[in-house]
Each structure stands twice: as structure tokens, then as C-alpha cells.
Design a protein around this motif. Structure first.
Motif, short mmCIF file in Angstrom:
data_model
loop_
_atom_site.label_atom_id
_atom_site.label_comp_id
_atom_site.label_asym_id
_atom_site.label_seq_id
_atom_site.Cartn_x
_atom_site.Cartn_y
_atom_site.Cartn_z
N TYR A 186 -39.12 -8.63 -56.80
CA TYR A 186 -38.93 -9.91 -56.11
C TYR A 186 -39.44 -11.04 -56.98
N TRP A 187 -40.57 -10.79 -57.65
CA TRP A 187 -41.15 -11.83 -58.50
C TRP A 187 -40.20 -12.19 -59.63
N LEU A 231 -37.33 -14.08 -58.21
CA LEU A 231 -37.72 -15.47 -57.92
C LEU A 231 -37.68 -16.31 -59.19
N THR A 242 -34.10 -17.05 -60.05
CA THR A 242 -33.56 -18.11 -59.21
C THR A 242 -34.03 -19.48 -59.69
N LEU A 287 -33.33 -13.78 -56.66
CA LEU A 287 -34.09 -13.34 -55.49
C LEU A 287 -33.19 -12.63 -54.47
N ILE A 317 -39.68 -16.31 -48.40
CA ILE A 317 -39.84 -16.92 -49.72
C ILE A 317 -38.95 -18.15 -49.87
N TYR A 318 -37.68 -18.03 -49.45
CA TYR A 318 -36.77 -19.18 -49.57
C TYR A 318 -37.28 -20.36 -48.74
#
Lengths: 241, 280
Positions: free
Chosen positions: B66-67, B70, B73, B232, B255-256
Motif C-alpha cells: 500500500y505504501w 501510495l 499515486t 494505491l 487513505i484516499y
């Protein structure tokens, strides 16, 4: 050139028919989302301009969430989430059944909540553009709250909110392309299938873009007609003065 | 001698505000409390679900992914925004040009990229340009268009350039003609007028639309997951397809939402800061 015309034709070996059905799906999805999104958007706007702080808070949470999430993620959340949610709810009732949410309904819900959260902002600024004297005048002639809203505020609100809502309609039309990922046979999915089979990706995705442009042009024609209609009472008054 | 102020309270007696009226339980208030209650219930349910679903092995496997998603993105949005801003300047200039033909070209560009879905544009560039593979290979451009990441950057740059060009044009148009005339009367050359007088005022007007555009781009960037870029959203989809665990999507949503709220607040702060001289 003839080769391309044959690929896009409606006859044997042409993809015209399936693309046309995709256009139909796109348009009907957008049209089905519209009333639902407008209605919720209107009520959220009512909540936002309410004197009651708790209602304002509730409405603001709604728009913060659905304007902050990517549309694609909203679609997935509703498509998978509603399925799991219903399954859990039914399991609590003691029935073991597999429930599948119709992807059209899921797409409609997802696009509707996104549309409504943006529409609520448009309605809110339209509400603020209506002078308080309109409410006071209606009160002075003895209209009830409901009648004031229906006969005095709403007709002006529609006129003021129309350009903003027209923008949102264009955005909605483009956002419908996202629901192709949950398997709805809209323009983009149908052209995508054709592109994969025929290996003529540029032709078919180019066609898809053109179709969206044509839909936008047709929409702006109708939007102009609606704007004329919304302004005609004003024009009549001006002509008389 | 008779200084009239007899209605003023004596100094030793504090002036008390009348007590607040009790707020009645109107229908609006009840509805408001009920809906806020529903939201609270929903958030509590979500928190409990995420707490119960917490599995350290999942976090260890997918947390770093995920990191990296991110970071992908954010890199995509940053690169596309900057390149788009650069490209938007000539587009806006041609849009405002007095030359009819140049204006028409710029208008067609803007109309196309604002009138079609970003997803369709991305497909057109990533899959569509693949149709011209022999041609692109001949020109030595194939290495660029073969990569989904490059195609995503290109599509997003072209898309945001069209929107940013319109923002820029609108902002420059919004500066009153008197500013141009005044500066001309002072004998400033055209370029200096634009740079020192018009642009600073235009950018203040453009700030808010720019912020909205970046947020829209950030949200729109989720679609690159469909053309196999692992941003992401891409990492989320991959994690979901491996675990069938719904919390993958919920974490992405969290997160978004945090990203968008951070951006929004940052923009509010910038706006407050650069409009200090306008506050009365």
C-alpha cells in the motif's frame, strides 16, 4: 477505409449493433441516476442550509466522504460492500443464500451518491443566491413553509442552479464509463471487447471517445432548451415592463 | 451638569445577558440527531469491523505494498500536474490568440479532452496507440508507449493540461482591462505588465480551481489501476483478489479520504496566506 467501415457497420461482421447497445446502456444509466442524484442532492442541500447544527453536520459528513473518495473506489465499495452487507444481514435472519447485487443497480447507486454530493453544493449556493425577502414576502402573504418552497423558492432555485447542474450532468456522463469495470456493457466495455477481438484498438477507442463527444453535444443542445424554458417567465416579465 | 446617561448600569453591578432560551425539540433537530446518530453507528461499526479484521500477517504482507502504491499515486499526480501546467500555458495562449485557426485548434483540443472520459483517453493512448506499433517502432518511440506508466502519465498530462488551460484563461480574463490600461499608461512593456501586474492577480483567482483540479486528478488517478499500473487502487485490487477480504477496500478509502482532506486544508491555508492583503 472500407475495412474500417465494415468493422463499424451494423451488418454481418460489424460491431455497430453491440456498440449501439452500449450507447443505450450508457445513456439509460446516466438518465436513471439523474433523478435519484438530484433528489438526494436537494435534501442534502436543505440539511446544509438548515438552522439546526446537527443536520448541517450530518449533511457535511455525507459530502466530505463522497466528494473525497475516488469514483472508481466508490463503485467498488458499493458493488462488493452492498453484496457482503446484504449477505451478513440475511445470515443474521438465518437464511443462507447467495445474493448478487445487480451491477446496474450498484453502478446507479454509486454514481448517484457521487452526483448528489456535488449537486448539494450547487443547490446550496443557489439557495444562498435567493434573497431572504422572498421568504419574508411569502410569509407576509400567508403561505405555509411547504408552499413557499414549492411556489416561490423552487422555481427560482432551478433557474439559478441550472448551469451548475448542467456541468454535473456532463461529469456524470463521463463517469458512467467507470462502471464498465464492474461488467456493465456500456460504450467503453463494448468498444473494448471489439478492440480485443479485432486488434483495431485505436479505431474502436477513438469511436468511443467520439460517441462521448456526440453525447455531450446532444446534451448541450437539450440543456440550452431547458435554460430557455427556465428563463421564459423572466423574459415574459421583462417584455411586459 | 446633567450628563444624560441614566440608563447605563452602575459600575458595581455586572450586566447579565438574558439566559439562553431552551432549544425546542423541533422536527429538524430530531432528524439531525437521528442522522448524526446513524453516521456515528456506521463509523463505530466500521472501526469495530476493522479492529476485528486486523491480522498482523496481512498488514505485514500488504502494508508495504500500500505504501508503494501510495507513492506511485502521488508521483503520478505530481508529475502530471507539473507537466500539465507547463503544457497548459501554450494552450491557453493559443486559446486567447487573435489568430482564428490557432484558436480553433486549441478549442478542439480542450473540447476533446474535457468532453471525453479520462478512462477512454487512457485506453486510447495505451491500447489504441498499440495499433501503430510498426510505425512507432520505426520512429523509436515504441519503448515509451509500451509501458503503462508512461502512457498513464501522457494521458493524465494531456487531460489536466486542457482543464488547466481553461482555468488559466478564465483567471487572466478575470483581471479587469483597466489594469492593462493603467500599466500601459505608466509605460511598462507588455511582457512586464503581464508578469508583474496581471499574472499575480490572475493566480489568486486561479488558486481555488487549481486546487480542485489537483483533487480531481488525485481521485481520477485511481483508474490507472485498470491499465495495470500498481498505484494505491491497483495495490488494493491486487490485495482484494488474493484475500477476498473487504477491508482492503476500506483501508484504501480511508487513505484516499485523508489525502483529499489534507490537500483541501493545505489549499485553504495557502489561500488565506496569499490573500492576506485583501482581508479587511
Amino acid at each position: 477505409m472500407e475495412h474500417y467501415a465494415a468493422l463499424l457497420s451494423f451488418g454481418e461482421g460489424g460491431w455497430g449493433k453491440s456498440i449501439a447497445s452500449g450507447v443505450l446502456v450508457t445513456v439509460s444509466l446516466a438518465l436513471a441516476t439523474l433523478p435519484f442524484g438530484l433528489l438526494i442532492g436537494f435534501f442534502v442541500a436543505l440539511g446544509k442550509q438548515s438552522k439546526e447544527p446537527s443536520l448541517r453536520l450530518a449533511a457535511n459528513i455525507y459530502t466530505t466522504i463522497f466528494r473525497g473518495l475516488p469514483e472508481l473506489l466508490t463503485i467498488f465499495l458499493i458493488y462488493f460492500g452492498a453484496q457482503i452487507g446484504f449477505q451478513k444481514a440475511v445470515a443474521i435472519l438465518g437464511i443462507d443464500a447467495r445474493i448478487e447485487i445487480n451491477s446496474f443497480t450498484a453502478g446507479m447507486l454509486a454514481l448517484g451518491v457521487v452526483f448528489s454530493s456535488y449537486a448539494s453544493e450547487v443547490f446550496l449556493s443557489a439557495f444562498r443566491a435567493i434573497p431572504i425577502g422572498q421568504y419574508e414576502g411569502a410569509y407576509a402573504v400567508g403561505l405555509s413553509n411547504g408552499l413557499t418552497m414549492r411556489k416561490i423558492i423552487l422555481p427560482q432555485l432551478v433557474r439559478i442552479a441550472l448551469p451548475g447542474l448542467a456541468n454535473l450532468w456532463m461529469v456524470l456522463l463521463k463517469d458512467t464509463s467507470l462502471i464498465s469495470v464492474i461488467g456493465i456493457a456500456d460504450i467503453l466495455r463494448q468498444t473494448g471487447v471489439a478492440a480485443r477481438v479485432t486488434k483495431e484498438a485505436f479505431l474502436f477507442f477513438g469511436t468511443a471517445c467520439l460517441l462521448y463527444l456526440i453525447l455531450a453535444i446532444i446534451s448541450s443542445f437539450f440543456i440550452n432548451r431547458i435554460e430557455d424554458w427556465a428563463h421564459q417567465s423572466q423574459d415574459r416579465v421583462r417584455a411586459r415592463v | 451638569m446633567t450628563s444624560g446617561n441614566t440608563t447605563a448600569a452602575p459600575a458595581n453591578q455586572a450586566v447579565l445577558a438574558p439566559p439562553a432560551l431552551p432549544r425546542p425539540w423541533t422536527r429538524a433537530r430530531m432528524a439531525g440527531y437521528a442522522i448524526v446518530g446513524l453516521w456515528l453507528l456506521l463509523f463505530a461499526g466500521l472501526a469495530i469491523y476493522l479492529y476485528n479484521a486486523w491480522r498482523i500477517d496481512l498488514v505485514e504482507t500488504y502494508g508495504p505494498k500500500y505504501w508503494s502504491g501510495l507513492k506511485t499515486t502521488l508521483a503520478l499526480v505530481a508529475i502530471a500536474t507539473v507537466l500539465g501546467a507547463a503544457l497548459s500555458v501554450p494552450v491557453a495562449a493559443s486559446r486567447m490568440s487573435k489568430n482564428r485557426i490557432i484558436g480553433a485548434f486549441a478549442y478542439a483540443y480542450v473540447y476533446f479532452f474535457r468532453g471525453t472520459p479520462l478512462l477512454a483517453q487512457t485506453f486510447l493512448i495505451y491500447y489504441g496507440l498499440g495499433s501503430f506499433r510498426p510505425f512507432l517502432q520505426e520512429w523509436g518511440l515504441w519503448f515509451f508507449f509500451r509501458d503503462a506508466w508512461n502512457c498513464a502519465i501522457l494521458a493524465f498530462t494531456l487531460n489536466t493540461a486542457a482543464y488547466q488551460a481553461e482555468i488559466l484563461r478564465g483567471a487572466i480574463d478575470s483581471v479587469p482591462t483597466g489594469q492593462w490600461e493603467g500599466a500601459t499608461a505608466l509605460g511598462l512593456p507588455r511582457w512586464i505588465i503581464f508578469r508583474k501586474v496581471v499574472l499575480p492577480q490572475a493566480l489568486i483567482v486561479a488558486l481555488r480551481p487549481y486546487g480542485n483540479e489537483i483533487i480531481l486528478l488525485l481521485k481520477g488517478s485511481a483508474i490507472v489501476a485498470i491499465i495495470t499500473v500498481y498505484d494505491l487502487m491497483g495495490e488494493t485490487r491486487r490485495a482484494y483478489s488474493r484475500t477476498f477480504d473487504f477491508q482492503t477496500y476500506l483501508w484504501a478509502a480511508v487513505i484516499y479520504l485523508i489525502l483529499v482532506e489534507l490537500l483541501r486544508n493545505l489549499w485553504d491555508w495557502i489561500e488565506r496566506r496569499i490573500t492576506r492583503h485583501l482581508v479587511r
